[in-house]
Design a protein around this motif. Structure first.
Motif, short mmCIF file in Angstrom:
data_model
loop_
_atom_site.label_atom_id
_atom_site.label_comp_id
_atom_site.label_asym_id
_atom_site.label_seq_id
_atom_site.Cartn_x
_atom_site.Cartn_y
_atom_site.Cartn_z
N SER A 161 0.82 -1.22 0.00
CA SER A 161 0.00 0.00 0.00
C SER A 161 0.85 1.26 0.00
CB SER A 161 -0.91 0.02 1.24
OG SER A 161 -1.70 -1.14 1.27
N PHE A 162 2.00 1.19 0.67
CA PHE A 162 2.90 2.34 0.75
C PHE A 162 4.32 1.90 0.40
CE2 PHE A 162 -0.46 3.12 3.91
CZ PHE A 162 -0.97 4.31 3.42
N GLY A 163 5.05 2.79 -0.24
CA GLY A 163 6.46 2.52 -0.54
C GLY A 163 7.32 3.51 0.21
N LEU A 164 8.17 3.02 1.09
CA LEU A 164 9.03 3.91 1.87
C LEU A 164 10.43 3.90 1.28
CD1 LEU A 164 7.91 2.99 5.52
CD2 LEU A 164 6.98 4.74 3.98
N GLU A 165 10.86 5.06 0.82
CA GLU A 165 12.20 5.17 0.25
C GLU A 165 13.18 5.55 1.35
OE1 GLU A 165 14.59 7.43 -3.37
OE2 GLU A 165 12.50 7.94 -2.98
N VAL A 166 14.31 4.84 1.38
CA VAL A 166 15.33 5.09 2.40
C VAL A 166 16.17 6.29 1.95
CG1 VAL A 166 17.40 4.15 3.51
CG2 VAL A 166 15.42 2.66 3.06
N LEU A 167 16.17 7.33 2.78
CA LEU A 167 17.01 8.50 2.50
C LEU A 167 18.02 8.62 3.62
CD1 LEU A 167 14.25 11.10 1.55
CD2 LEU A 167 15.59 9.64 0.01
N ARG A 168 19.27 8.42 3.29
CA ARG A 168 20.28 8.58 4.35
C ARG A 168 20.42 10.06 4.67
NH1 ARG A 168 26.62 7.91 4.26
NH2 ARG A 168 26.94 8.45 6.45
N THR A 169 20.32 10.36 5.95
CA THR A 169 20.36 11.76 6.40
C THR A 169 21.35 11.87 7.56
OG1 THR A 169 18.41 11.19 7.72
CG2 THR A 169 18.02 12.43 5.68
N PRO A 170 22.66 11.78 7.27
CA PRO A 170 23.65 11.83 8.35
C PRO A 170 23.67 13.19 9.04
CG PRO A 170 24.73 12.02 6.21
CD PRO A 170 23.29 11.73 5.94
N GLY A 171 24.12 13.20 10.27
CA GLY A 171 24.20 14.43 11.04
C GLY A 171 23.91 14.15 12.50
N HIS A 172 22.65 13.88 12.80
CA HIS A 172 22.28 13.50 14.17
C HIS A 172 22.94 12.17 14.53
CE1 HIS A 172 19.80 12.99 17.74
NE2 HIS A 172 19.45 11.79 17.30
N SER A 173 23.02 11.29 13.56
CA SER A 173 23.79 10.06 13.67
C SER A 173 24.31 9.74 12.27
CB SER A 173 22.91 8.92 14.20
OG SER A 173 23.68 7.76 14.40
N LEU A 174 25.47 9.10 12.20
CA LEU A 174 26.16 8.98 10.90
C LEU A 174 25.36 8.19 9.86
CD1 LEU A 174 28.78 9.71 9.41
CD2 LEU A 174 29.79 7.60 10.30
N GLY A 175 24.62 7.18 10.32
CA GLY A 175 23.83 6.38 9.37
C GLY A 175 22.34 6.59 9.56
N HIS A 176 21.96 7.76 10.03
CA HIS A 176 20.53 8.07 10.24
C HIS A 176 19.80 8.01 8.90
CE1 HIS A 176 16.89 10.35 11.07
NE2 HIS A 176 17.16 10.30 12.36
N ILE A 177 18.58 7.49 8.94
CA ILE A 177 17.74 7.52 7.72
C ILE A 177 16.40 8.17 8.03
CG2 ILE A 177 18.77 5.54 6.53
CD1 ILE A 177 16.32 3.87 7.54
N CYS A 178 15.85 8.81 7.00
CA CYS A 178 14.44 9.17 6.98
C CYS A 178 13.78 8.22 5.97
CB CYS A 178 14.24 10.61 6.53
SG CYS A 178 14.85 11.85 7.68
N LEU A 179 12.50 8.06 6.09
CA LEU A 179 11.75 7.22 5.15
C LEU A 179 10.73 8.11 4.45
CD1 LEU A 179 11.27 4.27 7.64
CD2 LEU A 179 12.75 4.25 5.61
N TYR A 180 10.79 8.10 3.12
CA TYR A 180 9.97 9.02 2.34
C TYR A 180 8.94 8.25 1.53
CZ TYR A 180 8.85 12.78 -0.95
OH TYR A 180 8.19 13.72 -1.70
N GLU A 181 7.68 8.59 1.74
CA GLU A 181 6.61 8.01 0.94
C GLU A 181 6.29 9.03 -0.17
OE1 GLU A 181 3.64 5.49 -0.49
OE2 GLU A 181 3.62 7.66 -0.40
N ALA A 182 6.82 8.79 -1.36
CA ALA A 182 6.81 9.82 -2.39
C ALA A 182 5.41 10.14 -2.91
CB ALA A 182 7.71 9.40 -3.56
N ARG A 183 4.56 9.13 -2.98
CA ARG A 183 3.22 9.35 -3.53
C ARG A 183 2.41 10.26 -2.60
NH1 ARG A 183 -1.36 6.33 -3.33
NH2 ARG A 183 -0.31 4.86 -1.93
N LYS A 184 2.53 9.99 -1.30
CA LYS A 184 1.81 10.79 -0.31
C LYS A 184 2.59 12.04 0.12
CE LYS A 184 -1.84 8.13 0.66
NZ LYS A 184 -3.22 8.64 0.62
N ARG A 185 3.90 12.04 -0.18
CA ARG A 185 4.81 13.10 0.29
C ARG A 185 4.87 13.15 1.82
NH1 ARG A 185 6.26 17.40 -3.67
NH2 ARG A 185 5.88 16.39 -5.64
#
Ligand SMILES: [Zn+2]
Ligand SMILES: [Zn+2]
Length: 331
Positions: A161-185
């Motif tokens: 139903s949903f697709g979560l794209e892994v976006l590496r977002t280092p800073g707070h932690s070196l391998g931190h990720i956010c998950l982006y659902e592009a269709r829903k934004r």
């Protein structure tokens, strides 16, 4: 509770009466359900998770994947226990997975490196042992285990139903990720962007060389996505990512100016800089000397992160005096 169709939020308390809570999310799908983050590894936190599931008519067995944004104990601590109860795989970014063993099991070397780093940044001998060990209490709230699957940037986790794209977002932690659902934004932001707190970014032996630059670059990246709903790891969900990111950029510019002002008075260690600026600005400001050991250490690590960023921008230089770094303004 189901805060938006298909997304359940469960607020998990911090253990032992500490203030705060971690938001975890169950993202429902036709092919299974994804849990984003766990919580502190503690029996009361587990109880709260079980209650949260029950309120939304979900069971442990309904969780098919556990995706962890980063390995701080308030996100990762309960993951192994939930894996056991849910029968689900735990997934973490590859970079973050590489930090787990040296942080939570064989941590002697990391502890030594932390001590050396604090010492070379001017922490007085009398405070060194206390600050070096200031995070050891957290280990009791992490059930150590390595993830089943490691993720890479731009991997996609789909539940039908949903697709979560892994976006590496280092800073707070070196391998931190956010998950982006592009269709829903939608953005599941972990600790990368919070509505009511500035995420901690500090320099330490596992942070990478310029974590604040990494952080700002990562924030610019998510800022440009056109997100219309943010599901953060703490605090309220919100829809004004651009506005919030602008506030965070502004906060960091203001802190950089405060540090440059301190350096106008001559050479300083990171410890001395940290001791001359106010902390916890969101509560009106607290002097460094009034902070507890854990917060003093966070303050020093944040100060080093600012100094590293300022050095990379050419505003600050540093000299080594008998194994201690002294920073100077180049402006
Ligand atoms: Zn964190
Ligand atoms: Zn957190």
């Amino acid at each position: 509770m189901e805060i938006i169709a298909g997304v359940h939020q469960i607020r998990l308390p911090f253990p032992q009466g500490m203030s705060g809570y971690t938001n975890v999310y169950v993202v429902e799908g036709s092919n299974g359900n994804i849990l984003v983050d766990s919580g502190w590894g503690d029996s009361e936190v587990l109880w709260a998770f079980r209650e949260g599931l029950r309120e939304d008519r979900l069971k442990f067995q309904d969780i098919n994947w556990i995706v962890i944004t980063h390995i701080h104990p308030d996100h990762y601590g309960l993951a192994s226990k939930l894996r056991e109860l849910c029968g689900a795989e735990v997934t973490v970014h590859r970079t973050e997975a590489g930090l787990i063993n040296s942080r939570y099991r064989d941590f002697g070397e990391l502890l030594k490196d932390m001590g050396d780093m604090l010492s070379s940044n001017g922490v007085p001998q009398a405070e060194l042992a206390e600050l070096k060990q200031a995070s050891l209490w957290m280990k009791q709230f992490v059930s150590f285990d390595l993830p089943d699957v490691t993720l890479d940037d731009r991997d996609r986790i789909s539940n039908g139903s949903f697709g979560l794209e892994v976006l590496r977002t280092p800073g707070h932690s070196l391998g931190h990720i956010c998950l982006y659902e592009a269709r829903k934004r939608w953005l599941f932001s972990g600790d990368h962007v919070l509505f009511n707190a500035i995420p901690h970014v500090g320099f330490h032996p596992q942070s990478g060389d310029n974590p604040l630059k990494d952080y700002i670059d990562s924030l610019e990246m998510v800022h440009g996505l056109g997100v219309n709903f943010v599901f953060p790891g703490h605090g309220p969900v919100f829809n004004s990512l651009k506005l919030r990111a602008a506030e965070i950029f502004g906060y960091h510019e203001q802190r950089k100016r405060a540090i440059m002002t301190v350096l106008e008075n001559g050479l300083k260690t990171a410890y001395q800089v940290a001791a001359e600026i106010l902390w916890k600005l969101e509560t009106g400001g607290v002097a460094f000397s009034d902070l507890g050991a854990w917060d003093r250490r966070l303050a020093i690590l944040e100060t080093i992160a600012y100094l590293k960023l300022l050095a990379s921008e050419g505003s600050v230089g540093k000299i080594d005096r008998d194994g201690v770094w002294l920073y100077l303004s180049k402006e």
